[in-house]
Scaffold this motif. Structure first.
Motif, short mmCIF file in Angstrom:
data_model
loop_
_atom_site.label_atom_id
_atom_site.label_comp_id
_atom_site.label_asym_id
_atom_site.label_seq_id
_atom_site.Cartn_x
_atom_site.Cartn_y
_atom_site.Cartn_z
N ALA A 304 18.24 -30.67 -4.43
CA ALA A 304 18.55 -29.66 -3.40
C ALA A 304 17.48 -28.57 -3.38
O ALA A 304 17.07 -28.11 -2.30
CB ALA A 304 19.93 -29.06 -3.64
N VAL A 305 17.02 -28.18 -4.56
CA VAL A 305 15.97 -27.15 -4.63
C VAL A 305 14.69 -27.68 -3.98
O VAL A 305 14.03 -26.99 -3.20
CB VAL A 305 15.69 -26.73 -6.09
N LYS A 306 14.37 -28.95 -4.29
CA LYS A 306 13.14 -29.53 -3.71
C LYS A 306 13.24 -29.59 -2.18
O LYS A 306 12.26 -29.29 -1.49
CB LYS A 306 12.90 -30.93 -4.27
N LYS A 309 12.71 -26.08 -0.93
CA LYS A 309 11.31 -25.65 -1.04
C LYS A 309 10.47 -26.28 0.07
O LYS A 309 9.57 -25.63 0.60
CB LYS A 309 10.72 -26.04 -2.40
N ALA A 310 10.81 -27.53 0.40
CA ALA A 310 10.04 -28.23 1.43
C ALA A 310 10.18 -27.53 2.78
O ALA A 310 9.24 -27.53 3.58
CB ALA A 310 10.50 -29.69 1.54
N THR A 311 11.36 -26.91 3.03
CA THR A 311 11.54 -26.23 4.32
C THR A 311 10.86 -24.87 4.34
O THR A 311 10.73 -24.25 5.37
CB THR A 311 13.04 -25.98 4.61
N LEU B 235 24.92 -24.44 -2.85
CA LEU B 235 24.54 -23.48 -3.90
C LEU B 235 23.14 -22.92 -3.63
O LEU B 235 22.92 -21.71 -3.70
CB LEU B 235 24.60 -24.15 -5.29
N VAL B 236 22.21 -23.81 -3.31
CA VAL B 236 20.84 -23.36 -3.05
C VAL B 236 20.81 -22.40 -1.86
O VAL B 236 20.15 -21.35 -1.90
CB VAL B 236 19.91 -24.57 -2.82
N ALA B 237 21.59 -22.71 -0.82
CA ALA B 237 21.62 -21.84 0.36
C ALA B 237 22.17 -20.46 -0.02
O ALA B 237 21.65 -19.43 0.42
CB ALA B 237 22.47 -22.48 1.45
N LEU B 238 23.21 -20.43 -0.84
CA LEU B 238 23.79 -19.15 -1.27
C LEU B 238 22.80 -18.35 -2.12
O LEU B 238 22.67 -17.14 -1.96
CB LEU B 238 25.08 -19.38 -2.06
N HIS B 240 19.70 -18.42 -1.87
CA HIS B 240 18.64 -17.92 -1.01
C HIS B 240 19.16 -16.83 -0.07
O HIS B 240 18.59 -15.74 -0.01
CB HIS B 240 18.05 -19.08 -0.20
N ASN B 241 20.25 -17.11 0.65
CA ASN B 241 20.70 -16.20 1.72
C ASN B 241 21.55 -15.05 1.22
O ASN B 241 21.44 -13.93 1.70
CB ASN B 241 21.49 -16.98 2.77
N GLU B 242 22.45 -15.34 0.27
CA GLU B 242 23.41 -14.32 -0.16
C GLU B 242 22.87 -13.55 -1.37
O GLU B 242 22.76 -12.34 -1.37
CB GLU B 242 24.73 -15.00 -0.51
N ALA B 243 22.51 -14.28 -2.43
CA ALA B 243 22.05 -13.62 -3.66
C ALA B 243 20.58 -13.20 -3.55
O ALA B 243 20.13 -12.29 -4.25
CB ALA B 243 22.24 -14.55 -4.86
N LYS B 244 19.83 -13.87 -2.67
CA LYS B 244 18.42 -13.55 -2.44
C LYS B 244 17.59 -13.59 -3.73
O LYS B 244 16.77 -12.70 -3.98
CB LYS B 244 18.29 -12.18 -1.77
N VAL B 245 17.83 -14.59 -4.55
CA VAL B 245 17.04 -14.69 -5.78
C VAL B 245 16.05 -15.84 -5.75
O VAL B 245 15.20 -15.95 -6.64
CB VAL B 245 17.94 -14.80 -7.04
N ILE B 246 16.18 -16.75 -4.77
CA ILE B 246 15.13 -17.78 -4.63
C ILE B 246 14.64 -17.81 -3.20
O ILE B 246 15.26 -17.25 -2.31
CB ILE B 246 15.60 -19.20 -5.06
#
Ligand SMILES: Cc1cc2nc3c(=O)[nH]c(=O)nc-3n(C[C@H](O)[C@H](O)[C@H](O)COP(=O)(O)OP(=O)(O)OC[C@H]3O[C@@H](n4cnc5c(N)ncnc54)[C@H](O)[C@@H]3O)c2cc1C
Lengths: 313, 246
Positions: A304-306, A309-311, B235-238, B240-246
């Motif tokens: 999911a991370v990859k 990152k791609a986007t 999880l990744v979306a959260l 990025h968008n909510e926690a803004k840590v990645i």
């Protein structure tokens, strides 16, 4: 006058930029003193973070805290510094206490914020289970700043760089060997950390943790038993009796969340916990929780991370 | 080798942390004190191992009140030869370091060892301060220590790795994980500890350089958000968008 010490032997670290920013924020004119081999062009960039001058002693390798203490004390004296700022890293921990005695200046070790309106400074106490406010009683103060407590801020232009020498005396410490595994992100400075515990069953299963860390650009860490039985190196052990860290993101897989473990990581801005046991105490300290088998969840998260990152590119 | 090990008390790691007096004082109610783990597991045990292999004497010193004699007896039970308590209720690291430095200077130890930090105030200050006050070399965060004659060989933590270094005695060393393994005192040690010498000496007049004006508990986390284990994209979306840590 504010004096900031940075170690620039391996270039300008983020922690170095944080300390210069901190010096600027507590006010006054900021002089930076450093040792090592960073180029003058590199050092001049510290002006962008608030330094008005950089003094560099290229004859000092920085391996003996006593030499650094003599160097910094001499410069502090020359410029009439009322505050000296360090990063609370291996250099700060070794040199700031010595300088405190030499200058008879109170030391605030491990500051996590700029001074309060009453002049006191916030630090972690009880291994992160609480915070305390320290006030210095002497005219001069020394502050060592915990890495990743404030963000570097650009505020100026490049500044002048001057070579100095002759203050440090000789070194009493002979370096026989330096062992540095390549490519690792040092844990105390890392913004993102992937950590795993005994739930991973054995050292052969850390490949998926390293894959996730690599996908994120994160450092890796572990719980104490994992380091004790030798599955992972000691320097990865976080917690009350290991390294205390405060990254932006801490992902913990197969770690129960014992109080001694939490003590070293609960300064993290965001905590993600992955555990098969929905009763694991770590969920109480988490922002995001996943009840599931790390062996399935971690590879899925890496994918999911990859994709994410791609986007981004 | 004549070794001094500095020990401090620390609240047991499972202690409930709370404050009294309008958040200006640590609440000692029901708190069990232990020897600070870094001092005990790493500094003291390695000092004893050195004594066992090359001979010598291990003295422990603490700056504290009569209430701290329990931790002194514990350290003696593990194997230290003698103990010194400098009689004061210490308020800051500088005060502690000045007391110990002044005692140690007079005694001429070959090696002064401390833990890398205490687990209550986590300052990493005392070792470096003692070294400066005694004008001795300081090796901090050592993970290995060997001695031969007047030469110490140490491994210490550096950014992203370790380093092997050499220094002449006398020197001050702060000890981190890797130095030694915890030792549990046996019955014989506990009995022997009762009769080992404990000298109490008065503290010198030293002004504190810093003090804690107040304490606070960190903000409690709001409740945890559970994510379906099959949906890691969420999880990744959260993050990025909510926690803004990645
Ligand atoms: C004085 C003292 C100091 C200490 N200092 C520290 C310290 O600094 N740092 C530290 O970490 N500990 C420290 N400890 C130890 C601490 O008390 C715990 O024992 C330790 O943190 C537990 O490590 P763990 O979570 O990896 O293992 P465990 O407690 O065994 O937990 C393993 C977890 O993995 C989960 N799990 C199992 N299989 C899976 C799977 N397939 N997928 C997902 N999850 C799974 C389990 O549900 C469990 O929650 C200290 C203890 C003492 C007494």
């Amino acid at each position: 006058m504010v004096l900031v010490y940075i170690n620039s032997t391996t270039g300008l670290s983020k922690a170095a930029l944080e300390t210069v920013t901190y010096g600027k924020k507590i006010g006054g004119d900021v002089t930076v003193v450093t040792n090592g081999s960073a180029s003058s062009e590199q050092l001049a960039q510290l002006g962008q973070y608030g330094a008005s001058k950089v003094l560099v002693d290229r004859s000092v390798d920085g391996e003996d805290p006593q030499q650094l203490t003599r160097l910094i004390a001499a410069v502090a004296d020359q410029i009439g510094a009322s505050s000296v700022i360090f990063s609370h890293d291996i250099y700060g921990k070794a040199v700031a206490p010595r300088l405190s005695v030499r200058m008879k200046a109170g030391l605030v070790a491990g500051a996590i914020a700029i001074p309060e309106s009453d002049g006191s400074i916030k630090v972690n106490v009880f291994s992160g289970k609480a915070v305390g406010f320290v006030k210095v009683a002497s005219d001069k103060q020394i502050i060592s700043l915990l890495p990743n407590s404030i963000q570097p801020e650009q505020s100026g232009n490049s500044c002048s760089v001057e070579e100095i020498s002759g203050h440090a005396g000789s070194s009493a410490i002979r370096v026989l060997e330096t062992k540095k595994p390549e490519g690792n992100i040092p844990l105390p400075e890392a913004e993102l950390v992937v950590s795993a515990g005994r739930g991973l069953k054995g050292p052969e299963n850390w490949g998926m943790i390293e894959d996730l860390a690599q996908a994120l650009g994160a450092a890796t860490a572990c719980s104490r038993p994992v380091a004790d039985i030798g599955w992972r190196p000691h320097h990865e052990h976080v917690g009350q009796t290991g390294v205390a860290i405060r990254p932006n993101l801490y992902i913990a897989a197969g770690i129960s969340g014992a109080i001694q473990h939490l003590a070293g990581v609960n300064g993290s801005k965001v905590i993600v916990v992955i555990n098969t046991d929905k009763e694991a105490p770590f969920f109480k300290a988490a922002d995001y929780g996943v009840i599931g088998d790390a062996f399935e969840v971690i590879p899925r998260l890496t994918e999911a991370v990859k994709r994410f990152k791609a986007t981004q590119h | 080798m004549n070794i001094l090990v500095c020990i401090s008390k620390a609240p047991d790691t499972t202690s409930k942390i709370a404050f009294t007096n309008n958040n200006t004082q640590f609440d000692e109610n029901g708190v069990q004190y232990i020897v600070n783990p870094y001092d005990e597991w790493y500094a003291l045990v390695r000092a004893l191992e050195l004594k066992e292999s090359i001979g010598g004497n291990v003295t422990i010193v603490t700056v504290g009140t009569t209430a701290d004699e329990a931790i002194i007896r514990k350290a003696l039970a593990i194997g230290a030869d003698e103990a010194v308590r400098i009689d004061a209720d210490p308020k800051d690291a500088y005060f502690v370091a000045m007391q110990i430095a002044s005692f140690a200077k007079a005694k001429g130890f070959d090696l002064v060892m401390t833990g890398k930090e205490t687990i209550n105030y986590n300052g990493s200050q005392v070792g470096g301060m003692i070294a400066e006050a005694m004008d001795l070399p300081f090796i901090s965060l050592a993970t290995k220590l060997d001695a031969s004659g007047t030469k110490l060989t140490l491994e210490r933590e550096i950014v992203g790795g370790v380093q092997v270094v050499e220094v002449e005695t006398p020197a001050v060393v702060s000890c981190a994980k890797g130095m030694a393994e915890q030792r549990i005192p046996n019955m014989r040690g506990i009995m022997a500890a009762r009769t080992k010498p404990l000298t109490i000496i008065p503290a010198e007049e030293v002004a504190d350089l810093s003090s804690y004006v107040s304490y606070n508990m960190p903000n409690a986390k709001s409740s945890v958000k559970m994510i379906d284990p099959s949906n890691m994209d969420e999880l990744v979306a959260l993050l990025h968008n909510e926690a803004k840590v990645i």
